[in-house]
Design a protein around this motif. Structure first.
Motif, mmCIF file in Angstrom:
data_model
loop_
_atom_site.group_PDB
_atom_site.id
_atom_site.type_symbol
_atom_site.label_atom_id
_atom_site.label_comp_id
_atom_site.label_asym_id
_atom_site.label_seq_id
_atom_site.Cartn_x
_atom_site.Cartn_y
_atom_site.Cartn_z
ATOM 1 N N GLY A 56 0.811 -1.213 0.000
ATOM 2 C CA GLY A 56 0.000 0.000 0.000
ATOM 3 C C GLY A 56 0.840 1.257 0.000
ATOM 4 O O GLY A 56 2.066 1.209 -0.178
ATOM 5 N N LEU A 57 0.189 2.390 0.257
ATOM 6 C CA LEU A 57 0.884 3.676 0.253
ATOM 7 C C LEU A 57 1.644 3.944 1.540
ATOM 8 O O LEU A 57 2.328 4.942 1.655
ATOM 9 C CB LEU A 57 -0.116 4.806 0.003
ATOM 10 N N TRP A 58 1.479 3.086 2.511
ATOM 11 C CA TRP A 58 2.208 3.212 3.762
ATOM 12 C C TRP A 58 3.655 2.734 3.600
ATOM 13 O O TRP A 58 4.008 2.185 2.556
ATOM 14 C CB TRP A 58 1.493 2.413 4.850
ATOM 15 N N GLN A 59 4.456 2.890 4.644
ATOM 16 C CA GLN A 59 5.887 2.588 4.555
ATOM 17 C C GLN A 59 6.306 1.360 5.369
ATOM 18 O O GLN A 59 7.489 1.170 5.650
ATOM 19 C CB GLN A 59 6.700 3.806 5.024
ATOM 20 N N TYR A 60 5.370 0.527 5.768
ATOM 21 C CA TYR A 60 5.722 -0.660 6.546
ATOM 22 C C TYR A 60 6.657 -1.568 5.738
ATOM 23 O O TYR A 60 6.459 -1.777 4.549
ATOM 24 C CB TYR A 60 4.469 -1.458 6.924
ATOM 25 N N LYS A 61 7.650 -2.127 6.420
ATOM 26 C CA LYS A 61 8.610 -3.005 5.756
ATOM 27 C C LYS A 61 8.182 -4.466 5.798
ATOM 28 O O LYS A 61 8.229 -5.170 4.801
ATOM 29 C CB LYS A 61 9.997 -2.837 6.392
ATOM 30 N N ASP A 62 7.791 -4.941 6.992
ATOM 31 C CA ASP A 62 7.344 -6.319 7.149
ATOM 32 C C ASP A 62 6.093 -6.345 8.021
ATOM 33 O O ASP A 62 6.107 -6.829 9.156
ATOM 34 C CB ASP A 62 8.455 -7.178 7.763
ATOM 35 N N PRO A 63 4.996 -5.823 7.491
ATOM 36 C CA PRO A 63 3.783 -5.729 8.312
ATOM 37 C C PRO A 63 3.249 -7.088 8.741
ATOM 38 O O PRO A 63 2.636 -7.199 9.804
ATOM 39 C CB PRO A 63 2.799 -5.002 7.395
ATOM 40 N N ALA A 64 3.480 -8.114 7.940
ATOM 41 C CA ALA A 64 2.959 -9.440 8.293
ATOM 42 C C ALA A 64 3.555 -9.944 9.598
ATOM 43 O O ALA A 64 2.867 -10.600 10.395
ATOM 44 C CB ALA A 64 3.224 -10.425 7.163
ATOM 45 N N ALA A 65 4.830 -9.660 9.842
ATOM 46 C CA ALA A 65 5.465 -10.103 11.088
ATOM 47 C C ALA A 65 4.824 -9.405 12.283
ATOM 48 O O ALA A 65 4.593 -10.029 13.330
ATOM 49 C CB ALA A 65 6.967 -9.814 11.038
ATOM 50 N N TYR A 66 4.533 -8.122 12.136
ATOM 51 C CA TYR A 66 3.877 -7.370 13.216
ATOM 52 C C TYR A 66 2.483 -7.938 13.474
ATOM 53 O O TYR A 66 2.065 -8.104 14.615
ATOM 54 C CB TYR A 66 3.813 -5.893 12.833
ATOM 55 N N ILE A 67 1.767 -8.242 12.393
ATOM 56 C CA ILE A 67 0.424 -8.805 12.539
ATOM 57 C C ILE A 67 0.492 -10.145 13.256
ATOM 58 O O ILE A 67 -0.294 -10.416 14.181
ATOM 59 C CB ILE A 67 -0.246 -8.952 11.159
ATOM 60 N N ALA A 68 1.422 -11.002 12.827
ATOM 61 C CA ALA A 68 1.556 -12.327 13.443
ATOM 62 C C ALA A 68 1.784 -12.213 14.939
ATOM 63 O O ALA A 68 1.158 -12.927 15.752
ATOM 64 C CB ALA A 68 2.703 -13.093 12.781
ATOM 65 N N GLU A 69 2.653 -11.296 15.329
ATOM 66 C CA GLU A 69 2.959 -11.114 16.750
ATOM 67 C C GLU A 69 1.717 -10.669 17.515
ATOM 68 O O GLU A 69 1.466 -11.143 18.639
ATOM 69 C CB GLU A 69 4.071 -10.079 16.900
ATOM 70 N N HIS A 70 0.930 -9.783 16.922
ATOM 71 C CA HIS A 70 -0.184 -9.181 17.654
ATOM 72 C C HIS A 70 -1.488 -9.986 17.581
ATOM 73 O O HIS A 70 -2.458 -9.629 18.248
ATOM 74 C CB HIS A 70 -0.403 -7.748 17.169
ATOM 75 N N ILE A 71 -1.490 -11.067 16.812
ATOM 76 C CA ILE A 71 -2.650 -11.962 16.865
ATOM 77 C C ILE A 71 -2.299 -13.244 17.608
ATOM 78 O O ILE A 71 -3.149 -14.117 17.777
ATOM 79 C CB ILE A 71 -3.199 -12.299 15.462
ATOM 80 N N GLY A 72 -1.032 -13.366 18.045
ATOM 81 C CA GLY A 72 -0.612 -14.535 18.796
ATOM 82 C C GLY A 72 -0.242 -15.730 17.948
ATOM 83 O O GLY A 72 -0.241 -16.876 18.435
ATOM 84 N N ALA A 73 0.101 -15.488 16.682
ATOM 85 C CA ALA A 73 0.557 -16.583 15.825
ATOM 86 C C ALA A 73 2.011 -16.901 16.143
ATOM 87 O O ALA A 73 2.761 -16.052 16.629
ATOM 88 C CB ALA A 73 0.402 -16.199 14.358
ATOM 89 N N GLY A 74 2.406 -18.117 15.829
ATOM 90 C CA GLY A 74 3.807 -18.495 16.027
ATOM 91 C C GLY A 74 4.647 -18.026 14.852
ATOM 92 O O GLY A 74 4.348 -17.018 14.211
ATOM 93 N N LYS A 75 5.693 -18.778 14.568
ATOM 94 C CA LYS A 75 6.558 -18.450 13.440
ATOM 95 C C LYS A 75 5.812 -18.730 12.145
ATOM 96 O O LYS A 75 5.412 -19.859 11.862
ATOM 97 C CB LYS A 75 7.840 -19.291 13.508
ATOM 98 N N VAL A 76 5.593 -17.684 11.357
ATOM 99 C CA VAL A 76 4.892 -17.834 10.086
ATOM 100 C C VAL A 76 5.740 -17.252 8.968
ATOM 101 O O VAL A 76 6.611 -16.409 9.203
ATOM 102 C CB VAL A 76 3.520 -17.138 10.097
ATOM 103 N N GLU A 77 5.484 -17.702 7.756
ATOM 104 C CA GLU A 77 6.090 -17.059 6.602
ATOM 105 C C GLU A 77 5.423 -15.705 6.410
ATOM 106 O O GLU A 77 4.197 -15.606 6.437
ATOM 107 C CB GLU A 77 5.884 -17.910 5.357
#
Length: 488
Positions: A56-77
């Motif tokens: 998107g137009l935002w500047q996040y580098k690895d947003p998926a890792a942040y999401i994984a951490e904040h939903i309580g997922a383990g190690k994900v791709e």
């Protein structure tokens, strides 16, 4: 071989009056993922293998890792896509293939934009301080490219708004319509999209607009380009997020996900038109849509008459018309959108198609015998992806096909800087406030080479909005300035 199936969906809108009240895109993505997991009515988070985010137009580098951490997922791709309205369908198709091969079991795809919040912040003279979400994603999805060349840049032709208006004028000429008849027809087309949005509970603008309102310049509907006032443009000033949960049927059954929630991807295709518009054979067609779109239906062994729910990518009226023409769709005889399109349903940039897919899943769940066909478009009518979906499993395993080899055989056109006379092929008039400020002309030389000119002559620009100049002779000088010799 496993069977991929969509089992969880979420659509989120953020409606605020003060930009400081709103969440940023990353937080909306987290909310959307949590909602999509809840939609499955299971504790699915520990089973997630991958989270992929639409760029998107935002500047996040690895947003998926942040999401994984904040939903309580383990190690994900973790994954992220490059920009383009085609990338939702492309990321979904690649995830479906991986699930089918057994290399993944559960994949979450999400995306969000906060164009409304950002616009309110700009108006207040403020800059939102959004998170960094640092890091490097495990993979980057990239499919198809687009760009400009020195000829286009020299005449200051940039931005989707200008290009799609240029395509629109070329469509008018190809159809042999007058300016008045053309404006009436495309405003009626867009009024149909507004009617759908008025009945879509997820649409951003649910007030129905008439064709006359859409084509009439006035307060709230300023001229943007000719022939597009504001209500014929994609509406990016929205705060919207969405998420999809895709898994294999074995996992879905073992987790106890109700089969009435399941929607199967049947087929998907992708194709890219010539990256630089200057080199396309004409300005009113799309070989990629013609080849890849029809191939997607062919792989599913379906015709358009078998499709109950159709969503044509709809950033601007020209995109819809080109797609409908290439797919052989009668624009007056069937619905072309399930959301209301990017003007009325909402246009969160690259993530629009995810909202269309969420709406599609809801419609199919309510009508289990139906089938859906969703199209995608990225760039300047450049990158195209297609998908067929149903609540029943396909006769064959999920099929994906890249149609580029056939598309690349289609005719192309040379481009040059030209001094002298040429024939107008199309044009766009750009506005500043209520007045025309700059116009760009596409023209063909005697040998069929494309060239570009421009003008800021007020009378010529006004004439472009009142009279048909396509087919007229234009004189282009060494500075690319265009004038129109007096008609004989």
């Amino acid at each position: 071989m496993s069977t991929p199936v969509l089992v969880g969906i979420a659509h989120i809108e953020q409606r605020i009056t003060d930009w400081t009240e709103g969440k940023e895109p990353l937080d909306l993505m987290i909310d959307a993922v949590k909602a999509a997991v809840r939609d499955t009515s299971t504790e699915l988070v520990p089973q997630i293998d991958a989270i992929h985010v639409i760029g998107g137009l935002w500047q996040y580098k690895d947003p998926a890792a942040y999401i994984a951490e904040h939903i309580g997922a383990g190690k994900v791709e973790t994954g992220i896509t490059t920009l383009g309205g085609n990338m939702v369908q492309y990321a979904l198709s690649q995830s479906a293939l991986e699930i089918q091969r057994g290399t993944k079991r559960v994949v979450v795809i999400t995306g969000a934009e906060c164009g409304n919040l950002a616009a309110k912040a700009r108006k207040a003279g403020a800059q939102p301080n959004w998170k960094n979400a640092a890091g490097d994603p495990d993979r980057v999805f990239n499919k198809g490219g687009f760009g400009s060349n020195e000829h286009e840049r020299a005449v200051r032709l940039g931005g989707a708004t200008n290009w799609y208006a240029l395509f629109e004028n070329a469509i008018r000429s190809a159809r042999g319509e007058s300016i008045v008849a053309h404006q009436t027809r495309i405003s009626e087309l867009w009024a149909g999209f507004s009617r759908v949005a008025a009945n879509n509970p997820d649409a951003w603008i649910q007030k129905e607009h008439s064709a006359e309102e859409i084509r009439t310049i006035g307060p709230g509907n300023r001229p943007v380009t000719f022939p597009y006032p504001k209500l014929m443009n994609a509406n990016n000033s929205v705060d919207m997020a969405a998420a999809l949960v895709l898994c294999d049927t074995e996992t879905a059954r073992s987790m106890g996900i109700d089969e009435s929630l399941w929607v199967y991807p049947w087929t998907s295709t992708h194709g890219t038109d010539t990256a630089e518009v200057s080199h396309r054979d004409n300005l009113y067609s799309s070989p990629a849509i013609r080849v890849a779109g029809n191939r997607c239906l062919q792989l599913a062994n379906l015709g358009l008459s078998d499709i109950d729910h159709l969503d044509l990518y709809s950033c601007f009226p020209s995109a819809v018309q080109v797609a409908a023409t290439e797919l052989g769709i009668d624009q007056s005889s069937r619905g072309l959108t399930i959301t209301g399109g990017l003007t009325f349903g909402g246009g969160p940039l690259n993530n629009y198609v995810m909202h269309a897919l969420v709406r599609m899943v809801k419609l199919l769940r309510s009508n289990p015998d139906n089938k859906a066909f969703v199209t995608s478009n990225g760039g300047l009518l450049t990158k195209h992806a297609f998908g067929v979906y149903a609540t029943t499993p396909p006769d064959k395993p999920f099929q994906y096909e890249d149609c580029q080899e056939e598309i690349d055989l289609m005719p192309k056109r040379a481009v040059t800087d030209h001094v002298g006379t040429a024939t107008v092929e199309s044009y766009v008039v750009m506005y500043q406030g209520e007045s025309p400020a700059h116009a760009v002309i596409a023209a063909l030389t005697e040998d069929g080479t494309r060239t570009w000119g421009m003008t800021q002559n007020e009378e010529d620009m006004l004439d472009m909005t009142r009279s048909e100049l396509i087919g007229r002779t234009v004189q282009i000088d060494a500075d690319r300035m265009a004038t129109f010799p007096a008609s004989a």
